[in-house]
Write an enzyme that holds these catalytic residues in place. Structure first.
Site, short mmCIF file in Angstrom:
data_model
loop_
_atom_site.label_atom_id
_atom_site.label_comp_id
_atom_site.label_asym_id
_atom_site.label_seq_id
_atom_site.Cartn_x
_atom_site.Cartn_y
_atom_site.Cartn_z
CB CYS A 47 75.67 4.24 62.20
SG CYS A 47 74.64 4.28 63.68
CG HIS A 105 70.89 4.51 60.81
ND1 HIS A 105 72.12 3.93 60.94
CD2 HIS A 105 70.78 4.86 59.50
CE1 HIS A 105 72.72 3.90 59.76
NE2 HIS A 105 71.93 4.46 58.87
CG ASP A 154 72.74 4.98 55.53
OD1 ASP A 154 73.42 4.55 56.48
OD2 ASP A 154 71.53 4.75 55.41
#
Length: 530
Positions: free
Chosen positions: A303, A447, A469
């Site tokens: 991420c 995250h 996202d």
């Protein structure tokens, strides 16, 4: 009388001991009872192999076996073994003086001495019988303090170890103090369980954050794509095409663009224009930004890298920032025939692959940027699945000459775990009237995401954020776009949506224009809010 030298004394003692041993064997002393301690403990000796002695007797034959400790010999191994048991290993210590008197046998347990073996044996059997038990019976008495009533030999062993511990002095023991040692044994058991539990948790965290040195982007890609073929979600032809693209991407340092959804901000603007007559919300957006999703190769750990790619798609549209990111983004292609494989080009520049971003962060560490972060991650990112956070992102942009601000929202500021101060800060950032407004990097435990805008209600002042996202696949992003303005609900985040304990936001804040400022940027700094 002339005094004897020390080595002469030793020689005389050895001769007396050998003569004494032979005389005692010749006299055939009284038979030792079979239940005697001196008879029960028999050493395991390979007497058949003992044929040499430092001093051989003229009476010995070729088949004679010598005692390895004195000059006694016999043709029978059993006799020699019994001799060693009695006169050497079972330690009645033979005390020799310079007179002609008989040797004195010292008790190995107390300080008493006896003239012959029979008296010594009688003394040991009568006065020290409690120290010897039949081998068929379970030992249940501490040989140091005589404490008994232990559950088993393991508990007794734990207790005995306390007497000889080098770590701390042993607690005084009494027959009624068994509970202490039971508690000590339980403590040792619990400590072992805790160690094993922590070891497993540590390995699980290593695996979760990619610190287990198992695999990299390319290996994980091929493994996950092979599973997709087995499940029927990917065809063999697609597998081969993706494998070729990934190989070229790794070699050239260019992202293949398979997970990229371009021009998200333009899509949001067009939706808002269509619905502005019925909308009660005001929207502020960053400059054009594209979305990058994690793929087969970085699912679960990529991420941070994907958010860097989103930031780069925004920065390349500004001439000042574009000159800074050229070294990271612009990679020469070897053959124009490879162009069909890539679709990540923005403003004439290719977005770097995950592996290339990893290599640039390593270069930043080697140049002296964020040394604590380098130590924490072991100084290696390339060919690993290690996670990165806001400090590594700040390190990368500082290294290529871009200023940043790192904002720490270290605790909730509203009811429950909500962060109204964070929402207000983000809205004010996007609401400012500036010619160029980069998107924001949002980090929380486990995250990270990219904020591309904020909206505020004209009725009650409520704020919601527009968040991209990396966990949303390209297929999902295309579905969101196909739903029109109604699809934006999938990227809108309300106060109740962000309830982690802490958040960090990294803000792109201009270009570093002098060496002094560049050197200062090597130390990562943050600002706590509130």
């Amino acid at each position: 009388m002339k005094p004897m030298k020390k080595n002469d004394t030793h020689k005389k003692n050895d001769e007396n001991r050998g003569e004494y041993c032979q005389n005692r064997e010749a006299k055939k002393p009284e038979t030792i009872p079979t239940d005697s301690p001196l008879k029960r403990s028999v050493p395991c000796l390979n007497l058949n192999g003992l044929s040499n002695s430092p001093k051989r007797s003229k009476e010995a034959t070729a088949s004679s076996i010598y005692c390895p400790l004195c000059s006694f010999f016999s043709a029978e191994p059993d006799i020699v073994e019994q001799h060693i048991n009695i006169f050497h290993f079972e330690s009645p210590e033979v005390v020799i003086d310079d007179s002609d008197s008989e040797p004195v046998l010292a008790c190995p347990i107390c300080d008493r001495s006896f003239e012959n073996v029979a008296l010594l044996q009688l003394h040991v059997d009568s006065d020290h019988s409690s120290l010897f038990s039949d081998s068929s019976k379970e030992i249940n008495v501490c040989p140091v303090c005589q404490l008994n009533n232990f559950r088993d030999s393991d508990q007794l062993a734990v207790h005995v170890e306390q007497h000889f511990s080098n770590v701390s002095p042993c607690t005084p023991v009494t027959p009624g103090n068994v509970d202490y040692f039971l508690a000590k044994e339980f403590q040792i058991y619990e400590r072992k369980k805790q160690y094993e539990r922590e070891r497993k948790e540590f390995h699980a965290l290593q695996n979760q954050y990619g610190m287990d040195n198992k695999g990299n982007y390319k290996i994980q890609s091929e493994n996950n794509m092979a599973k997709a073929v087995e499940l029927g979600t990917m065809s063999v032809a697609e597998y081969q095409e993706m494998k070729v693209a990934i190989g070229l991407s790794e070699r050239l340092g260019i992202d293949d663009g398979h997970s990229c959804t371009k021009r998200i901000c333009s899509v949001i603007t067009s939706f808002n224009e269509k619905a502005k007559n019925n909308s009660t919300w005001v929207t502020y957006l960053a400059n054009e930004t594209s979305h990058f999703a994690t793929t087969y190769g970085d699912t679960g750990w990529g991420c941070g890298y994907r958010n860097i790619q989103m930031l780069l798609t925004c920065l390349v549209s500004n001439p000042d920032y574009k000159s800074c990111v050229e070294g990271l983004c612009q990679v020469s292609r070897q053959d124009s025939q490879e162009n069909w494989l890539f679709s990540s080009s923005h403003e004439g520049m290719d977005i770097p692959s995950v592996s290339r971003i990893q290599s640039f962060i390593e270069k930043a560490w080697k140049a002296g940027f964020d040394l604590p972060g380098q130590e924490q991650l072991g100084g290696i990112l390339v060919n690993t699945r290690k996670w990165i956070g806001a400090t590594e992102v700040a390190t990368l942009f500082s290294y290529i000459g871009i200023k940043y601000r790192l904002m720490d929202f270290h605790q909730p500021t509203g009811e429950g775990k909500m962060h109204p101060v964070l929402f207000e800060w983000v809205f004010n950032y996007f609401a400012k009237s500036e010619a160029f407004k980069p998107c924001l990097y949002l980090q929380h435990q486990g995250h990270s995401r990219t904020i591309v805008g904020a909206e505020k209600s004209l009725k009650n002042g409520a704020i919601r954020l527009l968040v991209l996202d990396p966990g949303h696949s390209k297929e999902r992003m295309e579905k969101i776009i196909s739903q029109g303005s109604g699809g934006l609900k999938h990227i809108r985040r309300y106060l109740t949506s962000l309830q982690a304990q802490q958040y960090q936001i990294m803000v792109i804040d201009g270009v570093i224009d002098n060496d002094e400022e560049y050197q200062r940027s090597k130390n990562i700094r943050s600002t706590r809010i509130p």
